[in-house]
Design a protein around this motif. Structure first.
Motif, PDB file in Angstrom:
ATOM      1  N   SER A 128       0.844  -1.199   0.000  1.00 38.25           N
ATOM      2  CA  SER A 128       0.000   0.000   0.000  1.00 38.25           C
ATOM      3  C   SER A 128       0.877   1.246   0.000  1.00 38.25           C
ATOM      4  CB  SER A 128      -0.941   0.015   1.204  1.00 38.25           C
ATOM      5  OG  SER A 128      -0.222   0.123   2.418  1.00 38.25           O
ATOM      6  N   LEU A 129       0.410   2.269  -0.691  1.00 39.22           N
ATOM      7  CA  LEU A 129       1.125   3.535  -0.796  1.00 39.22           C
ATOM      8  C   LEU A 129       0.123   4.630  -1.099  1.00 39.22           C
ATOM      9  CD1 LEU A 129       3.773   5.232  -1.073  1.00 39.22           C
ATOM     10  CD2 LEU A 129       3.791   4.574  -3.501  1.00 39.22           C
ATOM     11  N   ALA A 130       0.147   5.687  -0.309  1.00 36.62           N
ATOM     12  CA  ALA A 130      -0.756   6.818  -0.532  1.00 36.62           C
ATOM     13  C   ALA A 130      -0.024   8.106  -0.173  1.00 36.62           C
ATOM     14  CB  ALA A 130      -2.024   6.684   0.311  1.00 36.62           C
ATOM     15  N   THR A 131      -0.356   9.186  -0.866  1.00 37.14           N
ATOM     16  CA  THR A 131       0.252  10.480  -0.581  1.00 37.14           C
ATOM     17  C   THR A 131      -0.826  11.559  -0.585  1.00 37.14           C
ATOM     18  OG1 THR A 131       0.719  11.033  -2.899  1.00 37.14           O
ATOM     19  CG2 THR A 131       2.405   9.787  -1.700  1.00 37.14           C
ATOM     20  N   SER A 132      -0.552  12.636   0.139  1.00 34.48           N
ATOM     21  CA  SER A 132      -1.440  13.789   0.158  1.00 34.48           C
ATOM     22  C   SER A 132      -0.611  15.026   0.464  1.00 34.48           C
ATOM     23  CB  SER A 132      -2.544  13.619   1.213  1.00 34.48           C
ATOM     24  OG  SER A 132      -1.977  13.515   2.513  1.00 34.48           O
ATOM     25  N   ASP A 137       3.049  23.391   1.815  1.00 35.35           N
ATOM     26  CA  ASP A 137       4.432  22.937   1.671  1.00 35.35           C
ATOM     27  C   ASP A 137       4.730  21.589   2.302  1.00 35.35           C
ATOM     28  OD1 ASP A 137       4.176  23.665   4.298  1.00 35.35           O
ATOM     29  OD2 ASP A 137       6.069  24.771   4.414  1.00 35.35           O
ATOM     30  N   VAL A 138       3.726  20.791   2.657  1.00 27.61           N
ATOM     31  CA  VAL A 138       3.978  19.519   3.317  1.00 27.61           C
ATOM     32  C   VAL A 138       3.380  18.382   2.500  1.00 27.61           C
ATOM     33  CG1 VAL A 138       3.566  18.097   5.358  1.00 27.61           C
ATOM     34  CG2 VAL A 138       4.091  20.527   5.619  1.00 27.61           C
ATOM     35  N   ILE A 139       4.210  17.391   2.199  1.00 25.90           N
ATOM     36  CA  ILE A 139       3.768  16.170   1.524  1.00 25.90           C
ATOM     37  C   ILE A 139       3.708  15.058   2.557  1.00 25.90           C
ATOM     38  CG2 ILE A 139       4.300  14.478  -0.269  1.00 25.90           C
ATOM     39  CD1 ILE A 139       5.991  16.661  -1.624  1.00 25.90           C
ATOM     40  N   ASN A 140       2.564  14.393   2.653  1.00 28.05           N
ATOM     41  CA  ASN A 140       2.407  13.249   3.546  1.00 28.05           C
ATOM     42  C   ASN A 140       2.507  11.964   2.726  1.00 28.05           C
ATOM     43  OD1 ASN A 140       1.622  14.797   6.037  1.00 28.05           O
ATOM     44  ND2 ASN A 140      -0.059  15.416   4.687  1.00 28.05           N
ATOM     45  N   GLN A 183      10.564  25.957   0.373  1.00 26.48           N
ATOM     46  CA  GLN A 183      11.050  24.666   0.839  1.00 26.48           C
ATOM     47  C   GLN A 183       9.873  23.723   1.032  1.00 26.48           C
ATOM     48  OE1 GLN A 183      12.552  24.122   4.928  1.00 26.48           O
ATOM     49  NE2 GLN A 183      14.379  23.203   4.019  1.00 26.48           N
ATOM     50  N   ILE A 184       9.972  22.534   0.471  1.00 27.75           N
ATOM     51  CA  ILE A 184       8.931  21.530   0.623  1.00 27.75           C
ATOM     52  C   ILE A 184       9.400  20.484   1.617  1.00 27.75           C
ATOM     53  CG2 ILE A 184       7.461  19.874  -0.566  1.00 27.75           C
ATOM     54  CD1 ILE A 184       7.958  21.343  -3.144  1.00 27.75           C
ATOM     55  N   ARG A 185       8.509  20.129   2.528  1.00 25.76           N
ATOM     56  CA  ARG A 185       8.855  19.140   3.550  1.00 25.76           C
ATOM     57  C   ARG A 185       7.997  17.886   3.383  1.00 25.76           C
ATOM     58  NH1 ARG A 185       7.856  22.713   8.670  1.00 25.76           N
ATOM     59  NH2 ARG A 185       6.092  23.317   7.347  1.00 25.76           N
ATOM     60  N   VAL A 186       8.523  16.788   3.910  1.00 22.70           N
ATOM     61  CA  VAL A 186       7.872  15.493   3.741  1.00 22.70           C
ATOM     62  C   VAL A 186       7.724  14.827   5.106  1.00 22.70           C
ATOM     63  CG1 VAL A 186       8.025  13.211   2.678  1.00 22.70           C
ATOM     64  CG2 VAL A 186       8.853  15.226   1.431  1.00 22.70           C
ATOM     65  N   ARG A 187       6.533  14.296   5.367  1.00 17.70           N
ATOM     66  CA  ARG A 187       6.317  13.483   6.566  1.00 17.70           C
ATOM     67  C   ARG A 187       6.019  12.058   6.108  1.00 17.70           C
ATOM     68  NH1 ARG A 187       2.938  16.318   9.127  1.00 17.70           N
ATOM     69  NH2 ARG A 187       4.184  16.968  10.933  1.00 17.70           N
TER      70      ARG A 187
END
Length: 316
Positions: A128-132, A137-140, A183-187
């Motif tokens: 499974s893989l999902a993004t939002s 500026d935050v990618i989950n 700046q883009i951040r990722v969680r």
């Protein structure tokens, strides 16, 4: 930096063969203690167990965010070696369009083979893989635990996590989902939960950004590995992390089934002006044949060239 694309090569061996090869290559006895600096800075407030350190000739910079492009190809980062060092390199890949741009780029990163045989990925195809995207500026990224089924040491684990961060931010920026001027951040979540130890080494859950010193100091952007080009003028584009630096290049040529021999050599200078910092271009006139291009940072004085990148292509 120019954002160019190239046709995709034919499919490689099936996933089971790929997994066996990667698993063998990434075994702890091979990697522990052999990864050269720089090690990335911590990318979360609490740190990740890594430290920052410099290596002569390896600038501690991160690649600028990709700009919006009209192509539907996905930017995917891979891990590759350059001499004793390990860096991130990018390819543009054809991907299915049924998922959002970030998800499909990450799925390609975790389930496909790089075009260039010098690159690899330690990630496994997730169930499974999902993004939002949250705010501006935050990618989950929420991925299943089976994506981490590779045996890595701490240094390689840090690079694998940064491979995901670079790919996610590249896909979001190049597709226009997030403004590349910030700046883009990722969680990263694992099965919906925070605090998962990625590859048993890197604590996840906090916001991460692109780490410095991760991208290759010399990077051939176009042509991509294995493409076919028309005879005549061939334009090479690439980037160095050191603006204004001197580069040396060599083209080897061979007929089909024959060993390649030196054909052309020369020098180039990476651009220093704003908006093109580090970019280099080569305009070559090449007849039909199989070619290998090598570009490296020129060594100081009589010293050896450093941080070479290579690319094979065919001219018809």
């Amino acid at each position: 930096m120019p954002e160019t694309t190239a046709p995709r090569r034919s499919a490689r061996a099936d996933r089971r063969v790929r997994t066996a090869v990667v698993a063998g290559f990434l075994a702890v006895p091979l990697l522990t203690g052999c990864i050269a600096e720089p090690v990335p800075e911590p990318t979360t407030p609490s740190g990740s167990g890594t430290t920052a350190a410099g290596t002569p000739g390896v600038p501690a910079t991160s690649a600028p965010l990709e700009t919006t492009q009209s192509s539907n190809k996905a930017p995917v980062y891979w891990i590759g070696r350059s001499g004793p060092n390990v860096f991130l390199y990018r390819e543009f890949r054809d991907v299915p369009e049924q998922e959002n741009p970030v998800t499909r780029a990450l799925r390609a990163m975790m389930s496909e083979e790089p075009l260039d045989p010098d690159f690899f990925t330690p990630w496994q195809n997730p169930s499974s893989l999902a993004t939002s995207i949250s705010g501006k500026d935050v990618i989950n990224v929420d991925v299943s635990e089976d994506a981490f089924n590779s045996n890595l040491d701490a240094d390689m684990a840090a690079r694998a996590v940064q491979q995901l961060v670079y790919t996610a931010t590249a896909a979001a920026a190049s597709s226009g989902l997030i403004d590349s001027g910030q700046q883009i951040r990722v969680r990263i979540l694992v099965d919906g939960h925070t605090d998962y130890p990625a590859f048993k080494h890197i604590q996840l859950g906090d916001l991460m950004s692109r780490g410095p010193g991760m991208v290759a100091p010399v990077w051939i952007i176009d042509p991509q590995e294995g493409v076919e080009l028309g005879a005549g003028n061939v334009k090479i584009t690439g980037r160095s992390t050191k603006a204004g630096s001197k580069l040396r290049w060599q083209v080897l040529k061979g007929a089909e089934g024959e060993a390649k021999a030196p054909y052309l050599t020369g020098e180039a200078t990476a651009a220093a002006e704003a908006g093109r910092s580090g970019v280099f271009t080569l305009d070559l006139k090449l007849p039909a044949g199989d070619y290998e291009l090598k570009v490296a940072q020129a060594g100081a004085g009589d010293g050896p060239d450093r941080n070479a990148d290579t690319r094979s292509f065919t001219v018809r």
